[in-house]
Motif scaffolding. Structure first.
Motif, PDB file in Angstrom:
ATOM      1  N   PRO A  55       0.798  -1.236   0.000  1.00 52.91           N
ATOM      2  CA  PRO A  55       0.000   0.000   0.000  1.00 52.91           C
ATOM      3  C   PRO A  55       0.832   1.289   0.000  1.00 52.91           C
ATOM      4  N   THR A  56       2.052   1.214   0.480  1.00 55.36           N
ATOM      5  CA  THR A  56       2.914   2.395   0.551  1.00 55.36           C
ATOM      6  C   THR A  56       3.166   3.018  -0.808  1.00 55.36           C
ATOM      7  N   TYR A  57       3.364   2.199  -1.813  1.00 54.88           N
ATOM      8  CA  TYR A  57       3.893   2.673  -3.090  1.00 54.88           C
ATOM      9  C   TYR A  57       2.984   3.680  -3.787  1.00 54.88           C
ATOM     10  N   PHE A  58       1.712   3.429  -3.798  1.00 56.88           N
ATOM     11  CA  PHE A  58       0.763   4.334  -4.457  1.00 56.88           C
ATOM     12  C   PHE A  58       0.857   5.733  -3.853  1.00 56.88           C
ATOM     13  N   HIS A  59       0.750   5.809  -2.524  1.00 55.35           N
ATOM     14  CA  HIS A  59       0.725   7.110  -1.842  1.00 55.35           C
ATOM     15  C   HIS A  59       2.106   7.765  -1.799  1.00 55.35           C
ATOM     16  N   ALA A  60       3.148   6.956  -1.634  1.00 51.77           N
ATOM     17  CA  ALA A  60       4.508   7.510  -1.603  1.00 51.77           C
ATOM     18  C   ALA A  60       4.871   8.132  -2.948  1.00 51.77           C
ATOM     19  N   ALA A  61       4.525   7.451  -4.022  1.00 50.30           N
ATOM     20  CA  ALA A  61       4.816   7.990  -5.356  1.00 50.30           C
ATOM     21  C   ALA A  61       4.031   9.281  -5.595  1.00 50.30           C
ATOM     22  N   LYS A  72      12.172  10.473  -8.287  1.00 54.68           N
ATOM     23  CA  LYS A  72      11.885   9.608  -7.142  1.00 54.68           C
ATOM     24  C   LYS A  72      10.498   8.986  -7.287  1.00 54.68           C
ATOM     25  N   ALA A  73       9.524   9.797  -7.685  1.00 52.68           N
ATOM     26  CA  ALA A  73       8.164   9.286  -7.885  1.00 52.68           C
ATOM     27  C   ALA A  73       8.159   8.208  -8.967  1.00 52.68           C
ATOM     28  N   LEU A  74       8.861   8.455 -10.049  1.00 50.30           N
ATOM     29  CA  LEU A  74       8.961   7.498 -11.145  1.00 50.30           C
ATOM     30  C   LEU A  74       9.512   6.154 -10.648  1.00 50.30           C
ATOM     31  N   ASN A  98      -2.530   2.542 -13.404  1.00 47.78           N
ATOM     32  CA  ASN A  98      -3.373   3.672 -13.773  1.00 47.78           C
ATOM     33  C   ASN A  98      -2.775   4.985 -13.258  1.00 47.78           C
ATOM     34  N   ALA A  99      -2.375   4.998 -11.995  1.00 44.66           N
ATOM     35  CA  ALA A  99      -1.769   6.198 -11.408  1.00 44.66           C
ATOM     36  C   ALA A  99      -0.468   6.537 -12.124  1.00 44.66           C
ATOM     37  N   PHE A 100       0.309   5.510 -12.465  1.00 38.86           N
ATOM     38  CA  PHE A 100       1.572   5.713 -13.168  1.00 38.86           C
ATOM     39  C   PHE A 100       1.333   6.340 -14.542  1.00 38.86           C
ATOM     40  N   GLN A 101       0.345   5.850 -15.276  1.00 42.46           N
ATOM     41  CA  GLN A 101       0.031   6.415 -16.586  1.00 42.46           C
ATOM     42  C   GLN A 101      -0.397   7.884 -16.461  1.00 42.46           C
ATOM     43  N   ASN A 102      -1.210   8.174 -15.462  1.00 43.19           N
ATOM     44  CA  ASN A 102      -1.623   9.563 -15.220  1.00 43.19           C
ATOM     45  C   ASN A 102      -0.421  10.435 -14.873  1.00 43.19           C
ATOM     46  N   LEU A 104       2.723   9.919 -15.755  1.00 46.06           N
ATOM     47  CA  LEU A 104       3.502  10.131 -16.976  1.00 46.06           C
ATOM     48  C   LEU A 104       2.876  11.203 -17.850  1.00 46.06           C
ATOM     49  N   PHE A 105       1.557  11.148 -18.000  1.00 50.44           N
ATOM     50  CA  PHE A 105       0.844  12.133 -18.827  1.00 50.44           C
ATOM     51  C   PHE A 105       0.981  13.533 -18.225  1.00 50.44           C
ATOM     52  N   GLU A 106       0.727  13.651 -16.906  1.00 49.08           N
ATOM     53  CA  GLU A 106       0.771  14.968 -16.236  1.00 49.08           C
ATOM     54  C   GLU A 106       2.161  15.592 -16.268  1.00 49.08           C
ATOM     55  N   ASN A 107       3.180  14.752 -16.324  1.00 43.48           N
ATOM     56  CA  ASN A 107       4.552  15.262 -16.318  1.00 43.48           C
ATOM     57  C   ASN A 107       5.228  15.192 -17.692  1.00 43.48           C
ATOM     58  N   ASP A 108       4.390  14.889 -18.709  1.00 43.29           N
ATOM     59  CA  ASP A 108       4.858  14.851 -20.101  1.00 43.29           C
ATOM     60  C   ASP A 108       6.089  13.958 -20.257  1.00 43.29           C
ATOM     61  N   LEU A 109       5.978  12.767 -19.693  1.00 44.67           N
ATOM     62  CA  LEU A 109       7.076  11.798 -19.759  1.00 44.67           C
ATOM     63  C   LEU A 109       6.691  10.643 -20.668  1.00 44.67           C
ATOM     64  N   ASP A 110       7.697  10.046 -21.264  1.00 40.73           N
ATOM     65  CA  ASP A 110       7.500   8.847 -22.095  1.00 40.73           C
ATOM     66  C   ASP A 110       8.140   7.674 -21.389  1.00 40.73           C
ATOM     67  N   GLU A 111       7.461   6.542 -21.418  1.00 41.92           N
ATOM     68  CA  GLU A 111       8.022   5.308 -20.835  1.00 41.92           C
ATOM     69  C   GLU A 111       7.908   4.213 -21.853  1.00 41.92           C
TER      70      GLU A 111
END
Length: 111
Positions: A55-61, A72-74, A98-102, A104-111
């Motif tokens: 559970p830590t990972y979602f909120h920590a990121a 760090k969030a990435l 889902n949170a990771f995709q959001n 990436l989108f919000e920070n204009d990053l490509d993975e």
């Protein structure tokens, strides 16, 4: 603002049960709306002392993203996704992806 009595209670729980990750997790969540630096500090402790506590990972990121600690969030999102796959936790995996995709989108990053 975080409830002082609730924080005191959670801190006592941590003293009483130092190996229970939920108490640190609850304290980090309690601080998320009032002191993000403290929240991130508790999330860091969790990631260090209890890396298997999914559970830590979602909120920590998310907290690190809010603090504009993008790299760090990435890293935390990626580690959380790997852990969810290892633990075969499909619900957490969907939420993290889902949170990771959001993120990436919000920070204009490509993975």
């Amino acid at each position: 603002m975080a409830s002082a009595s609730r924080i005191e209670l959670l801190q006592q729980f941590i003293k009483d049960e130092p190996d229970n990750p939920f108490n640190l997790y609850a304290l980090a969540l309690e601080y998320q709306n009032s002191d993000m630096n403290k929240a991130v500090s508790y999330f860091d402790q969790l990631l260090d002392k209890h890396p298997e506590y999914l559970p830590t990972y979602f909120h920590a990121a998310a907290a690190n993203a809010d603090m504009e600690e993008i790299e760090k969030a990435l890293s935390i999102y990626k580690s959380g996704i790997e852990l969810a796959e290892t633990q075969n936790d499909q619900h957490a995996l969907r939420e993290l992806k889902n949170a990771f995709q959001n993120f990436l989108f919000e920070n204009d990053l490509d993975e």
